[in-house]
Write a protein that holds these residues in place. Structure first.
Motif, PDB file in Angstrom:
ATOM      1  N   ALA A 146      -0.410  38.772  40.872  1.00  0.00           N
ATOM      2  CA  ALA A 146      -0.950  39.362  42.321  1.00  0.00           C
ATOM      3  C   ALA A 146      -0.709  40.525  42.052  1.00  0.00           C
ATOM      4  O   ALA A 146      -1.625  41.541  42.584  1.00  0.00           O
ATOM      5  N   ALA A 147       0.486  41.188  41.687  1.00  0.00           N
ATOM      6  CA  ALA A 147       0.748  42.505  41.789  1.00  0.00           C
ATOM      7  C   ALA A 147       0.006  43.235  40.870  1.00  0.00           C
ATOM      8  O   ALA A 147      -0.544  44.299  41.060  1.00  0.00           O
ATOM      9  N   LEU A 148      -0.304  42.820  39.590  1.00  0.00           N
ATOM     10  CA  LEU A 148      -1.144  43.411  38.381  1.00  0.00           C
ATOM     11  C   LEU A 148      -2.600  43.546  38.978  1.00  0.00           C
ATOM     12  O   LEU A 148      -3.112  44.440  38.630  1.00  0.00           O
ATOM     13  N   ALA A 149      -3.008  42.432  39.840  1.00  0.00           N
ATOM     14  CA  ALA A 149      -4.249  42.756  40.247  1.00  0.00           C
ATOM     15  C   ALA A 149      -4.601  43.976  41.136  1.00  0.00           C
ATOM     16  O   ALA A 149      -5.740  44.189  41.436  1.00  0.00           O
ATOM     17  N   LEU A 150      -3.516  44.520  41.932  1.00  0.00           N
ATOM     18  CA  LEU A 150      -3.489  45.474  42.806  1.00  0.00           C
ATOM     19  C   LEU A 150      -3.365  46.761  42.071  1.00  0.00           C
ATOM     20  O   LEU A 150      -3.594  47.997  42.654  1.00  0.00           O
ATOM     21  N   ARG A 151      -3.292  46.819  40.726  1.00  0.00           N
ATOM     22  CA  ARG A 151      -3.046  48.064  40.006  1.00  0.00           C
ATOM     23  C   ARG A 151      -4.604  48.978  39.457  1.00  0.00           C
ATOM     24  O   ARG A 151      -5.287  47.932  39.236  1.00  0.00           O
ATOM     25  N   PRO A 152      -4.784  50.037  39.817  1.00  0.00           N
ATOM     26  CA  PRO A 152      -6.053  50.570  39.614  1.00  0.00           C
ATOM     27  C   PRO A 152      -6.147  50.462  37.749  1.00  0.00           C
ATOM     28  O   PRO A 152      -5.044  50.805  37.229  1.00  0.00           O
ATOM     29  N   ALA A 153      -7.422  50.809  37.484  1.00  0.00           N
ATOM     30  CA  ALA A 153      -7.897  50.987  36.048  1.00  0.00           C
ATOM     31  C   ALA A 153      -7.653  52.274  35.616  1.00  0.00           C
ATOM     32  O   ALA A 153      -7.333  52.790  34.392  1.00  0.00           O
ATOM     33  N   PHE A 154      -7.670  53.299  36.426  1.00  0.00           N
ATOM     34  CA  PHE A 154      -7.483  54.669  36.205  1.00  0.00           C
ATOM     35  C   PHE A 154      -6.466  55.364  37.117  1.00  0.00           C
ATOM     36  O   PHE A 154      -6.347  55.432  38.281  1.00  0.00           O
ATOM     37  N   LEU A 155      -5.335  55.731  36.552  1.00  0.00           N
ATOM     38  CA  LEU A 155      -4.153  56.337  36.992  1.00  0.00           C
ATOM     39  C   LEU A 155      -3.972  57.747  36.881  1.00  0.00           C
ATOM     40  O   LEU A 155      -4.170  58.231  35.596  1.00  0.00           O
ATOM     41  N   LEU A 156      -3.697  58.698  38.032  1.00  0.00           N
ATOM     42  CA  LEU A 156      -3.701  59.991  38.074  1.00  0.00           C
ATOM     43  C   LEU A 156      -2.436  60.523  37.270  1.00  0.00           C
ATOM     44  O   LEU A 156      -1.560  59.762  37.525  1.00  0.00           O
ATOM     45  N   PRO A 157      -2.587  61.573  36.284  1.00  0.00           N
ATOM     46  CA  PRO A 157      -1.137  61.898  35.702  1.00  0.00           C
ATOM     47  C   PRO A 157      -0.151  62.253  36.888  1.00  0.00           C
ATOM     48  O   PRO A 157       0.870  62.296  36.595  1.00  0.00           O
ATOM     49  N   LYS A 158      -0.524  62.790  37.754  1.00  0.00           N
ATOM     50  CA  LYS A 158       0.225  63.133  38.998  1.00  0.00           C
ATOM     51  C   LYS A 158      -0.418  63.115  40.392  1.00  0.00           C
ATOM     52  O   LYS A 158      -1.656  63.384  40.563  1.00  0.00           O
ATOM     53  N   PRO A 159       0.213  62.280  41.253  1.00  0.00           N
ATOM     54  CA  PRO A 159      -0.395  62.095  42.618  1.00  0.00           C
ATOM     55  C   PRO A 159      -1.115  63.222  43.231  1.00  0.00           C
ATOM     56  O   PRO A 159      -0.505  64.428  43.458  1.00  0.00           O
ATOM     57  N   GLN A 160      -2.317  63.219  43.651  1.00  0.00           N
ATOM     58  CA  GLN A 160      -3.123  64.345  44.351  1.00  0.00           C
ATOM     59  C   GLN A 160      -2.854  64.025  46.084  1.00  0.00           C
ATOM     60  O   GLN A 160      -3.145  62.854  46.350  1.00  0.00           O
ATOM     61  N   PRO A 161      -2.746  65.265  46.800  1.00  0.00           N
ATOM     62  CA  PRO A 161      -2.941  64.821  48.202  1.00  0.00           C
ATOM     63  C   PRO A 161      -4.286  64.485  48.548  1.00  0.00           C
ATOM     64  O   PRO A 161      -5.188  64.703  48.333  1.00  0.00           O
ATOM     65  N   LEU A 162      -4.243  63.403  49.575  1.00  0.00           N
ATOM     66  CA  LEU A 162      -5.337  62.786  50.151  1.00  0.00           C
ATOM     67  C   LEU A 162      -6.227  63.903  51.131  1.00  0.00           C
ATOM     68  O   LEU A 162      -5.346  64.555  52.183  1.00  0.00           O
ATOM     69  N   THR A 163      -7.197  64.168  51.085  1.00  0.00           N
ATOM     70  CA  THR A 163      -8.218  64.993  51.607  1.00  0.00           C
ATOM     71  C   THR A 163      -9.313  64.617  52.350  1.00  0.00           C
ATOM     72  O   THR A 163     -10.236  65.479  52.769  1.00  0.00           O
ATOM     73  N   GLU A 164      -9.460  63.360  52.475  1.00  0.00           N
ATOM     74  CA  GLU A 164     -10.833  62.893  52.857  1.00  0.00           C
ATOM     75  C   GLU A 164     -10.310  61.536  53.809  1.00  0.00           C
ATOM     76  O   GLU A 164      -9.382  61.062  53.540  1.00  0.00           O
ATOM     77  N   ALA A 165     -11.307  61.078  54.694  1.00  0.00           N
ATOM     78  CA  ALA A 165     -11.177  59.990  55.326  1.00  0.00           C
ATOM     79  C   ALA A 165     -11.186  58.685  54.497  1.00  0.00           C
ATOM     80  O   ALA A 165     -12.114  58.772  53.694  1.00  0.00           O
TER      81      ALA A 165
END
Length: 472
Positions: free
Chosen positions: A402-421
């Motif tokens: 179940a935990a693996l199912a929540l992982r995305p296919a594309f992981l960013l090299p470095k987390p980016q700030p959220l700038t949208e709703a």
């Protein structure tokens, strides 16, 4: 009775060169020795009236467009050995007779082939595949077979009387006697081997040196003639010199087919395959270039290897034209047929290993890798690059799946700030700080933005939001 077959290839170097070029039969080509005499001629040169041992001045007068190539004894010896290896599948006792002859002992093969005629039928079919011009004859001894072959006797028989009659009628010019000795015999009125063999050995020993008696003794079979028979190669190594230099790497695939076909024949004969080829390109002024072509699954067919070679050659920039190719395989492996599902509705056009080999040949080995899971809770370290098609760590248990199912296919090299709703649809999954990998608490969510994209988000303890990945 012992029975031998002699194969003489009068134009071995030239015939081998013409295999690497298309439409070369229209050119008049000759191989010349160090005395500037014509040593080998192709059919166009013969049609132009050229003769062997003709000088260059006379040859140029008859054929102004004649193409000349220097005689290379080492290269011809390699071609001769290659021909012996290809004939080894049909005849177990083959000895080299440089510079252009092969001696085959037949009496041990007749029982296997149920007679001389079926054996010759199989051997002549193989000789036709080699595409080398040849002269042949049987004989009771290697020297006798060689003498008859040089006369183009074309005798395929084990009739001792017929072979003896043909040998006694042979002119001395077909023997290996020196030219001065032949002239001396002619002054004595001796022109055929029958006349020479009729003379008493004591008289010959008194008038001539021991080399004449030694040759006649080996010719009749009075003396034992030791032959060093070739052994099958444990690997594969073939060199092909090109008739003309090639500057386009894509065009190199045409002569390469000849080498790959020889490799396929040897692999098929041994019920083997190989996983790696070493292709060497030779230049006149630059160091040789070596290309390593691999197949993850292993192949033996020439067509499959040609496709892999073409993928590497088409993107290759040559420093200068290529004048020669060499193909080497150091290790063979047993053929393994892939198993397929009995009730499968569709059969794949290629296996996963074949697809991997094509990708590696086109993109390079470093550009193709696999992805395996690691026993790490930190997302950045939960997976890593690995060898292609290698099964990695698998999380066990329903909670882990179940935990693996929540992982995305594309992981960013470095987390980016959220700038949208975004609209949160699932979460949180809390990752607590451990002091050496994760410095602060993170609460992960799955959200969707206004464009319909699914984002993998996390919130810090200070209520800051970041995007860490995207779902496909």
């Amino acid at each position: 009775m012992a029975l031998f077959l002699y194969l003489h290839f009068p134009s071995l170097q030239l015939d081998n060169l013409q295999l690497s070029a298309e439409n070369s039969q229209n050119l008049a080509i000759a191989v010349v020795d160090q005395q500037h005499q014509l040593l080998q001629l192709n059919q166009s040169a013969i049609n132009a009236g050229l003769k062997l041992q003709m000088g260059l001045a006379s040859a140029a007068a008859l054929c102004p467009d004649l193409q000349l190539l220097p005689y290379q004894s080492e290269q011809q010896l390699k071609v001769l050995n290659s021909a012996a290896q290809q004939l080894y599948q049909l005849s177990g006792d083959i000895a080299l007779d440089p510079p252009a002859g092969l001696i085959l002992r037949l009496d041990g093969m007749l029982q296997l082939y149920s007679g001389l005629a079926p054996y010759w039928q199989a051997l002549s079919a193989k000789l036709h595949e080699l595409a080398y011009r040849y002269q042949y004859s049987c004989g009771a001894t290697p020297y006798a077979a060689k003498c008859l072959a040089y006369q183009q006797a074309a005798l395929i028989t084990n009739d001792a009387k017929r072979l003896s009659a043909a040998l006694h009628a042979s002119p001395l010019t077909a023997t290996e006697l020196t030219a001065p000795l032949q002239q001396q015999m002619a002054r004595l009125g001796i022109h055929t081997l029958g006349q020479l063999l009729a003379l008493p050995p004591a008289e010959l020993a008194r008038r001539f040196d021991s080399q004449l008696l030694s040759y006649l003794g080996r010719l009749r079979g009075d003396y034992y003639h030791a032959l060093e028979y070739v052994q099958p190669e444990s690997g594969f190594s073939r060199y092909l010199e090109l008739l003309y230099d090639i500057s386009d790497s894509a065009v190199l695939a045409r002569p390469l087919v000849k080498l790959l076909q020889q490799l396929e024949q040897q692999l098929s004969r041994a019920s083997c395959q190989c996983h790696q080829l070493l292709l060497t390109l030779f230049f006149r002024d630059n160091p040789k270039l070596q290309l390593c072509i691999g197949s993850a699954q292993g192949e033996y067919k020439a067509a499959a290897w040609l496709q892999l070679c073409q993928l590497q050659l088409q993107n290759l920039t040559l420093p200068e034209p290529v004048y020669g190719l060499q193909l080497d395989v150091n290790r063979f492996a047993g053929q393994q047929r892939p198993t397929e599902g009995l009730f499968a509705q569709q059969q794949a056009s290629m296996s996963a290993l074949q697809l991997l080999s094509l990708l590696q040949a086109r993109l390079g080995r470093a550009a193709v890798s696999g992805l395996t899971l690691q026993n790490q809770h930190l997302p950045e370290q939960a997976s890593q690059r690995s060898l292609p098609l290698v099964k990695g760590y698998v999380v066990k248990g329903q909670a882990g799946l179940a935990a693996l199912a929540l992982r995305p296919a594309f992981l960013l090299p470095k987390p980016q700030p959220l700038t949208e709703a975004v609209t949160i649809s699932q979460g949180p999954e809390r990752l607590c700080p451990d002091g050496w990998q994760l410095g602060a608490q993170r609460d992960y969510y799955i959200g969707r933005n206004r464009q319909g994209q699914w984002l993998w988000l996390f919130r810090t303890a200070s209520q800051q939001w970041f995007v860490h990945g995207w779902f496909s």
